[in-house]
Design an enzyme around this catalytic site. Sequence first.
Site, short mmCIF file in Angstrom:
data_model
loop_
_atom_site.label_atom_id
_atom_site.label_comp_id
_atom_site.label_asym_id
_atom_site.label_seq_id
_atom_site.Cartn_x
_atom_site.Cartn_y
_atom_site.Cartn_z
N HIS A 24 -12.19 -88.61 2.84
CA HIS A 24 -11.01 -89.08 3.68
C HIS A 24 -10.26 -90.18 2.97
O HIS A 24 -10.65 -91.07 2.52
CB HIS A 24 -12.04 -90.14 4.62
N ASP A 28 -0.41 -90.59 2.03
CA ASP A 28 0.77 -91.19 1.98
C ASP A 28 0.15 -92.59 2.06
O ASP A 28 0.94 -93.56 2.14
CB ASP A 28 1.38 -91.12 3.19
N GLY A 182 -4.16 -91.21 14.10
CA GLY A 182 -3.10 -92.14 15.02
C GLY A 182 -3.98 -92.97 15.82
O GLY A 182 -5.08 -92.73 15.88
N HIS A 209 -10.35 -88.36 13.52
CA HIS A 209 -10.48 -89.80 13.49
C HIS A 209 -10.99 -90.28 14.99
O HIS A 209 -10.33 -90.08 15.89
CB HIS A 209 -9.15 -90.37 13.29
N GLU A 212 -13.25 -95.81 15.54
CA GLU A 212 -12.78 -96.76 14.27
C GLU A 212 -12.26 -97.68 15.40
O GLU A 212 -12.91 -98.91 15.67
CB GLU A 212 -11.56 -96.06 13.55
N ASP A 301 -10.14 -93.79 2.30
CA ASP A 301 -8.82 -94.07 3.42
C ASP A 301 -7.43 -94.36 3.09
O ASP A 301 -6.70 -93.14 2.78
CB ASP A 301 -9.14 -95.15 4.57
#
Length: 365
Positions: A24, A28, A182, A209, A212, A301
């Site tokens: 993971h 960017d 997102g 995802h 979280e 991450d």
Amino acid sequence: MTATTDATVPTRDQVLRAPKVLLHDHLDGGLRPQTIIDLAAECGHPLPADDADALAAWFAESADSGSLVRYLETFDHTVAVMQSGPAIARVARECVEDLAADGVVYAEIRYAPEQHVEGGLTLDEVVAAVQQGFDEATAAAGGRIVVRQLLTAMRHQARSMEIAELAVAWRGRGVAGFDIAGAEAGYPPTRHLDAFEYLQRENSHFTIHAGEAFGLPSIWQAIQWCGADRLGHGVRIIDDITVADDGSVELGRLAAYVRDKRIPLEMCPASNIQTGAAASIAEHPIGLLTRLRFRVTVNTDNRLMSGTSMTAEMWALVEAFGYTLDDLRWFTINAMKSAFLPFDERLAIIDGVVKPGYAALAAEG
């Protein structure tokens, strides 16, 4: 996983040299500050600082500010400078170089192709540019690292089917699977059910995802409705676990299902603290989940925003929980077992790289 009496607590140098597996990591979210400055100058994008050290400090401060607006603003700058083929290829190449220097032997790097088309690139050209950078860096590394792409769709957009089809089209050419990312709240994964059903029909791998910023419903939907192979973060599964005053533990039905099915949790401790999913490393759910033998993996991450690396993440766990080389080996094998790579290739890395690497470290005494 509790430390055993004959296991060695590693030094930081040993953690650096240990073979590591990363599932993971956002492309960017891992740019070098100087690269951002160079690329911004080429495309005319204004930055909050024009010195690499000052820019790195700005990213760290913004990510640690507690403000979601400021945290998201950091990605405005990294994505803005990744809008041409050469720029994307450079970022991808440097990503692999940095991971190889950190002892990573296998990595899956995710990004959203739809966020890199403002300069006129097609989705296909974006994927090709990333693959070019990966190929150049892995060739230069002489086989010390294997890297695959994960193509991400954004939950608040409506391009998930298009990105899923892109992932299938590039399968076997560097793309290992699909992801969706997102804001969780208000954008449940079930909004993209058609894409997940398509991927399942195509026998394709995907992670979501979940768990979280949002709780158990997000995890439940990702698994039971969408069929996720892995959970991105998944820290809120802790909400379905009760620890009594005497230390006994009771798992709810969802937590028990996740553990029983060996569904991998892509945990990112440093990032989870920044986003408020955990108060500190010592209080991070990874401690309990590891002790209960969930399929826990350790990840970065966003290396730039969190100022982290796989070595830093693992070393923080060693300091917080006293984890040994055996524990780090367990995390690493968990991750390699969970990789979106063919079985024989996973086994080759486990038996040919991970186990010998940890055995050599253990032999140092």
